[in-house]
Motif scaffolding. Sequence first.
Motif, mmCIF file in Angstrom:
data_model
loop_
_atom_site.group_PDB
_atom_site.id
_atom_site.type_symbol
_atom_site.label_atom_id
_atom_site.label_comp_id
_atom_site.label_asym_id
_atom_site.label_seq_id
_atom_site.Cartn_x
_atom_site.Cartn_y
_atom_site.Cartn_z
ATOM 1 N N GLU A 1 0.779 -1.201 0.017
ATOM 2 C CA GLU A 1 -0.059 0.041 -0.185
ATOM 3 C C GLU A 1 0.779 1.339 -0.252
ATOM 4 O OE1 GLU A 1 -3.849 1.996 2.243
ATOM 5 O OE2 GLU A 1 -2.793 0.201 3.202
ATOM 6 N N VAL A 2 1.961 1.211 0.634
ATOM 7 C CA VAL A 2 3.028 2.303 0.678
ATOM 8 C C VAL A 2 3.466 2.592 -0.633
ATOM 9 C CG1 VAL A 2 5.168 3.060 1.801
ATOM 10 C CG2 VAL A 2 3.519 1.896 3.308
ATOM 11 N N MET A 3 3.867 1.518 -1.319
ATOM 12 C CA MET A 3 4.387 1.931 -2.631
ATOM 13 C C MET A 3 3.184 2.097 -3.493
ATOM 14 S SD MET A 3 7.559 1.450 -1.816
ATOM 15 C CE MET A 3 8.159 1.313 -3.609
ATOM 16 N N GLU A 4 2.167 1.500 -3.766
ATOM 17 C CA GLU A 4 1.026 2.247 -4.469
ATOM 18 C C GLU A 4 0.886 3.550 -4.407
ATOM 19 O OE1 GLU A 4 -2.125 -0.518 -3.564
ATOM 20 O OE2 GLU A 4 -1.071 -2.191 -4.596
ATOM 21 N N ARG A 5 0.715 4.141 -3.006
ATOM 22 C CA ARG A 5 0.464 5.651 -2.963
ATOM 23 C C ARG A 5 1.563 6.224 -3.140
ATOM 24 N NH1 ARG A 5 -2.791 6.689 2.524
ATOM 25 N NH2 ARG A 5 -2.887 8.754 1.379
ATOM 26 N N LEU A 6 2.727 5.807 -3.043
ATOM 27 C CA LEU A 6 3.938 6.742 -3.532
ATOM 28 C C LEU A 6 3.886 6.757 -5.017
ATOM 29 C CD1 LEU A 6 6.968 5.467 -1.087
ATOM 30 C CD2 LEU A 6 5.857 7.962 -1.273
ATOM 31 N N ALA A 7 3.657 5.689 -5.959
ATOM 32 C CA ALA A 7 3.465 5.528 -7.083
ATOM 33 C C ALA A 7 2.582 6.577 -7.507
ATOM 34 C CB ALA A 7 3.308 4.432 -7.609
ATOM 35 N N ALA A 8 1.423 6.589 -7.032
ATOM 36 C CA ALA A 8 0.268 7.716 -7.297
ATOM 37 C C ALA A 8 0.782 8.838 -7.386
ATOM 38 C CB ALA A 8 -0.834 7.286 -6.535
ATOM 39 N N ILE A 9 1.465 9.292 -6.143
ATOM 40 C CA ILE A 9 2.016 10.827 -6.025
ATOM 41 C C ILE A 9 2.820 10.957 -7.013
ATOM 42 C CG2 ILE A 9 3.389 12.224 -4.505
ATOM 43 C CD1 ILE A 9 1.828 10.606 -2.075
ATOM 44 N N ALA A 10 3.741 10.081 -7.294
ATOM 45 C CA ALA A 10 5.106 10.276 -8.293
ATOM 46 C C ALA A 10 4.487 10.700 -9.771
ATOM 47 C CB ALA A 10 6.045 9.326 -8.159
ATOM 48 N N ARG A 11 3.217 9.901 -9.896
ATOM 49 C CA ARG A 11 2.793 9.938 -11.082
ATOM 50 C C ARG A 11 1.966 11.103 -11.345
ATOM 51 N NH1 ARG A 11 1.727 3.801 -10.893
ATOM 52 N NH2 ARG A 11 3.676 2.932 -11.991
ATOM 53 N N ASP B 1 6.997 17.187 -4.490
ATOM 54 C CA ASP B 1 6.195 15.967 -3.694
ATOM 55 C C ASP B 1 6.748 14.865 -4.566
ATOM 56 O OD1 ASP B 1 5.580 17.599 -1.712
ATOM 57 O OD2 ASP B 1 3.386 17.719 -2.431
ATOM 58 N N GLN B 2 6.242 14.879 -5.950
ATOM 59 C CA GLN B 2 6.635 13.970 -6.889
ATOM 60 C C GLN B 2 7.903 13.344 -6.905
ATOM 61 O OE1 GLN B 2 4.862 16.059 -10.176
ATOM 62 N NE2 GLN B 2 3.468 14.248 -10.362
ATOM 63 N N ILE B 3 8.933 14.393 -6.774
ATOM 64 C CA ILE B 3 10.365 13.908 -6.927
ATOM 65 C C ILE B 3 10.538 13.237 -5.430
ATOM 66 C CG2 ILE B 3 12.681 14.984 -6.677
ATOM 67 C CD1 ILE B 3 11.697 17.325 -8.664
ATOM 68 N N ARG B 4 10.188 13.857 -4.308
ATOM 69 C CA ARG B 4 10.464 13.103 -3.121
ATOM 70 C C ARG B 4 9.697 11.696 -3.056
ATOM 71 N NH1 ARG B 4 13.426 11.547 0.765
ATOM 72 N NH2 ARG B 4 12.285 11.395 2.754
ATOM 73 N N ALA B 5 8.521 11.531 -3.734
ATOM 74 C CA ALA B 5 7.971 10.084 -4.091
ATOM 75 C C ALA B 5 8.972 9.171 -4.433
ATOM 76 C CB ALA B 5 6.544 10.228 -4.291
ATOM 77 N N MET B 6 9.325 9.732 -5.655
ATOM 78 C CA MET B 6 10.346 8.839 -6.329
ATOM 79 C C MET B 6 11.649 8.615 -5.691
ATOM 80 S SD MET B 6 9.778 10.503 -10.410
ATOM 81 C CE MET B 6 9.551 12.170 -9.808
ATOM 82 N N GLU B 7 12.184 9.477 -5.092
ATOM 83 C CA GLU B 7 13.349 9.350 -4.082
ATOM 84 C C GLU B 7 12.981 8.120 -3.259
ATOM 85 O OE1 GLU B 7 14.035 13.107 -2.228
ATOM 86 O OE2 GLU B 7 15.398 13.704 -3.928
ATOM 87 N N LEU B 8 11.992 8.231 -2.440
ATOM 88 C CA LEU B 8 11.360 7.320 -1.396
ATOM 89 C C LEU B 8 11.180 5.795 -2.430
ATOM 90 C CD1 LEU B 8 9.042 9.092 0.632
ATOM 91 C CD2 LEU B 8 11.386 8.401 1.264
#
Length: 144
Positions: free
Chosen positions: A73-83, A106-113
């Motif tokens: 779920e964490v990865m899915e939410r991060l991916a949705a933010i990044a996209r 915020d998108q860059i931070r999600a991609m970094e994570l």
Amino acid sequence: MSSITQKLTQKQQRFVDEYIISGNATQAAIKAGYSKKTARFVGAENLTKPNIKVELEKRNAEIKSQKTMDMQEVMERLAAIARGETVEQQVTNKGTVVEIEPKTSDQIRAMELIGKRYGAWTDKKEVTGGLEINVGVGDWDADD
């Protein structure tokens, strides 16, 4: 039939429901319909009954499960933010609520994570050779 597999009475079920909310056995007993005079005793006694303990453990596990995220779920939410697939609500100076897309930062931070999760951008430095430091007793003076 063992006491652990016995079904809860309606009062016991209400006790469990109220205890989950308040964490207070006496108040849970009163709200479940037990006498105010005996609520303290009944509440404490209910907490020792195996069938009630099992139900409380089961319900607490369900609550914990609903309140925590797994890595998927964490990865899915991060991916949705990044996209840019998510929106945030923001209040304007006029008091209206508008939806905005995530900021680029915020998108860059999600991609970094996400990258960190998969081991990208790990600084690896190969050190060759050796460094030897020898300090013997009496080689230094603390007063210098």
